[in-house]
Design a protein around this motif. Structure first.
Motif, PDB file in Angstrom:
ATOM      1  N   ASP A 114      49.957 107.138   4.118  1.00  0.00           N
ATOM      2  CA  ASP A 114      50.474 106.954   5.471  1.00  0.00           C
ATOM      3  C   ASP A 114      50.028 108.115   6.345  1.00  0.00           C
ATOM      4  O   ASP A 114      50.135 109.300   5.941  1.00  0.00           O
ATOM      5  N   SER A 143      52.487 108.470  11.841  1.00  0.00           N
ATOM      6  CA  SER A 143      53.428 107.370  11.642  1.00  0.00           C
ATOM      7  C   SER A 143      54.758 107.822  11.061  1.00  0.00           C
ATOM      8  O   SER A 143      55.646 106.994  10.834  1.00  0.00           O
ATOM      9  N   THR A 179      47.145  97.895  13.576  1.00  0.00           N
ATOM     10  CA  THR A 179      48.542  97.817  13.978  1.00  0.00           C
ATOM     11  C   THR A 179      48.699  98.317  15.394  1.00  0.00           C
ATOM     12  O   THR A 179      47.893  99.093  15.903  1.00  0.00           O
ATOM     13  N   ARG A 215      60.316 102.568   6.734  1.00  0.00           N
ATOM     14  CA  ARG A 215      60.394 102.541   5.269  1.00  0.00           C
ATOM     15  C   ARG A 215      60.110 103.949   4.765  1.00  0.00           C
ATOM     16  O   ARG A 215      59.697 104.832   5.524  1.00  0.00           O
ATOM     17  N   ARG A 260      58.273  97.631  14.093  1.00  0.00           N
ATOM     18  CA  ARG A 260      58.966  96.571  13.357  1.00  0.00           C
ATOM     19  C   ARG A 260      60.108  97.127  12.517  1.00  0.00           C
ATOM     20  O   ARG A 260      61.090  96.444  12.246  1.00  0.00           O
ATOM     21  N   SER A 305      58.357 106.499   7.165  1.00  0.00           N
ATOM     22  CA  SER A 305      57.240 106.123   8.038  1.00  0.00           C
ATOM     23  C   SER A 305      57.620 104.914   8.883  1.00  0.00           C
ATOM     24  O   SER A 305      58.424 104.066   8.464  1.00  0.00           O
ATOM     25  N   LYS A 306      57.021 104.848  10.071  1.00  0.00           N
ATOM     26  CA  LYS A 306      57.216 103.702  10.959  1.00  0.00           C
ATOM     27  C   LYS A 306      56.320 102.550  10.506  1.00  0.00           C
ATOM     28  O   LYS A 306      55.200 102.767  10.040  1.00  0.00           O
ATOM     29  N   VAL A 307      56.822 101.337  10.651  1.00  0.00           N
ATOM     30  CA  VAL A 307      56.055 100.124  10.339  1.00  0.00           C
ATOM     31  C   VAL A 307      55.858  99.364  11.646  1.00  0.00           C
ATOM     32  O   VAL A 307      56.832  99.071  12.364  1.00  0.00           O
ATOM     33  N   TYR A 308      54.581  99.054  11.949  1.00  0.00           N
ATOM     34  CA  TYR A 308      54.249  98.391  13.210  1.00  0.00           C
ATOM     35  C   TYR A 308      53.784  96.957  12.970  1.00  0.00           C
ATOM     36  O   TYR A 308      53.291  96.611  11.890  1.00  0.00           O
ATOM     37  N   GLU A 309      53.941  96.148  14.001  1.00  0.00           N
ATOM     38  CA  GLU A 309      53.408  94.796  13.972  1.00  0.00           C
ATOM     39  C   GLU A 309      51.964  94.808  14.464  1.00  0.00           C
ATOM     40  O   GLU A 309      51.623  95.559  15.375  1.00  0.00           O
TER      41      GLU A 309
END
Length: 479
Positions: free
Chosen positions: A249, A253, A234, A243, A240, A267-271
């Motif tokens: 995790d 993050s 990622t 959640r 992105r 937590s952060k969600v990345y592309e």
């Protein structure tokens, strides 16, 4: 690599059975019929002079036919300094390739005359003019000849004579030299025989490569610039969303602001992203690459593509090739030197290029890294020719599923129709990373093509001439 025709190209092999029948078989038959009539009249009328004349003419015809056949079968040609079976000669622009063909009389009779000519593609060789000047001088012929490739000679039994000349390669391309055509006949000129002597040789003239040590078609950051469809890595610069925190995790993050606001770990969600290499997409359709700009513009496109491929190789980036042009090796494999060789004019005409080509198979080299990949891409670029098969829009629709979505599609074109621009815009809206290089000297044409692309935030560069190749690459790097 996909559908490349360099290693499996079917070459024309000349054998001793390639003996061609006389150029005018009906002429001597008419003479035979006349002699038979004269002989019959002489026998009926009792005229001995008529009978003697008829027998003499018949004897001359029979001896001439036999002598022409023996001379044709006895003379053989052997081409020297050929590469290994199934391989072509690869040279760079400016190289000289020596050609030597030995003509030998293996028969029992002395040969009074034999005309030997090494065929060349029509328009490829017109002498040694234009030896200096720009690489893209449209007046240059691709293969100027230094020496004579045609000779008339007499041969004693067992005697060998050589035809020697050199071919200077001033433009990139794929060329067939030969086969050698041998012509002989009886002393009185009533019979002429043709045969194919030495088998042809094939020369690949590689395009010029400009070293672009500072060029980067992909990201200047190791984490990349374009989103890819599937990856286990990622990109922390591409957020992105967020959640709720899940087991596994990493601590880095955790989104602390959302956690403090809600009282629950988030937590952060990345592309995912990738350092982008390039798939070089070349438009070589005849309608968008008009004759009035040839061969300057097409050769400029090929040189730019080869230079970019070399830069990507030096940077360790992946790269590939896709084009709607045709592979000259594939053309020669399917066409070769076909035709009726019973006359020399037809033999020479068979060396010309087929003007119309309705083959719709695109030329693709899959994305990869390494020196072998670079060699394959440069070799394929050297052999490319314009075609009247698929347009750029049709080509993109046909090959979209086979193109790499993890590289930048670097499209190189001279002109573009509304359908072509629409196809590029459609790919960009579907998530493809698109960059376009417009190869034209006309600023108005460049503006008309670039406008709709820039409106869709597609990066566009202007390739005006050979000196602008470096500028185009710097523009791509800075985007």
């Amino acid at each position: 690599m996909s559908n490349q025709a360099s290693d499996d190209t079917v070459k024309h092999r000349v054998t001793d059975d390639d003996v061609i029948s006389p150029s005018s078989p009906s002429r001597w038959r008419v003479v035979v019929v006349v002699c038979a009539i004269v002989l019959a009249l002489g026998m009926v009328a009792g005229a001995g002079l008529w009978m003697t004349a008829a027998i003499t003419v018949a004897a001359v015809i029979a001896i001439g036919n036999w002598v022409a056949a023996e001379w044709s079968r006895g003379v053989v040609a052997v081409r020297l300094n050929l590469p290994e079976e199934g391989r072509d000669i690869e040279v760079v622009i400016g190289s000289r390739v020596p050609v030597t063909v030995n003509i030998t009389n293996q028969g029992r009779l002395p040969v009074a005359w034999v005309l030997a000519e090494d065929l060349m593609p029509r328009g490829a060789a017109r002498g040694a003019q234009q030896s200096q000047g720009s690489l893209f001088d449209p007046r240059q012929t691709p293969l100027p000849i230094e020496g004579e490739r045609l000779a008339v000679m007499a041969l004693l039994p067992g005697q060998t004579k050589a035809i020697q000349y050199s071919v200077r390669c001033v433009r990139r391309g794929y060329f067939q030299i030969g086969p050698m055509v041998l012509e002989t006949g009886d002393p009185v000129g009533m019979f002429r025989r043709y045969r194919l002597g030495a088998r042809p040789m094939y020369i690949t003239v590689l395009p010029k490569i400009q070293l672009l040590s500072t060029y980067e078609i992909g990201s200047r950051r190791p984490i990349g610039e374009i989103k890819i469809r599937a990856s286990s890595m990622t990109d922390p610069t591409r957020l992105r969303g967020i959640r709720e925190w899940q087991i596994g995790d990493p601590l880095r993050s955790v989104h602390w602001a959302a956690t403090a606001r809600t009282g629950t770990l988030h937590s952060k969600v990345y592309e995912p992203s990738s350092v982008a290499g390039a798939t070089l997409v070349l438009d070589l359709h005849v309608e968008t690459n008009p004759d009035r700009h040839e061969p300057l513009r097409t050769d400029l496109t090929i040189t730019t593509a080869a230079s970019i491929a070399a830069a990507l190789h030096d940077a360790g980036e992946p790269f590939g090739l896709a084009t709607n042009g045709r592979d000259a090796a594939d053309r020669i494999r399917t066409e070769g030197f076909r035709g009726d060789h019973r006359v020399r004019d037809a033999s020479v005409k068979a060396a010309g290029l087929k003007k119309k080509n309705d083959r719709l198979r695109p030329v693709l080299v899959d994305v990869d890294r390494g020196p072998v990949q670079l060699k394959e891409v440069v070799r394929t670029l050297a052999r490319l020719e314009r075609t009247d098969g698929l347009t750029l829009a049709e080509f993109l629709v046909e090959t979209e599923s086979r193109l790499s979505s993890e590289t930048t599609l670097l499209v190189m074109l001279q002109q573009a129709t509304e359908a072509d621009i629409g196809a590029l815009v459609g790919l960009s809206r579907r998530g493809w990373a698109i960059a376009v290089i417009i190869n034209t000297l006309d600023l108005d044409r460049y503006s008309r093509i670039a406008g709709p692309l820039l409106a869709e935030k597609i990066h566009v560069s202007h390739l005006k001439d050979e000196d602008s190749i470096m500028d185009v690459c710097r523009a791509q790097m800075a985007r």
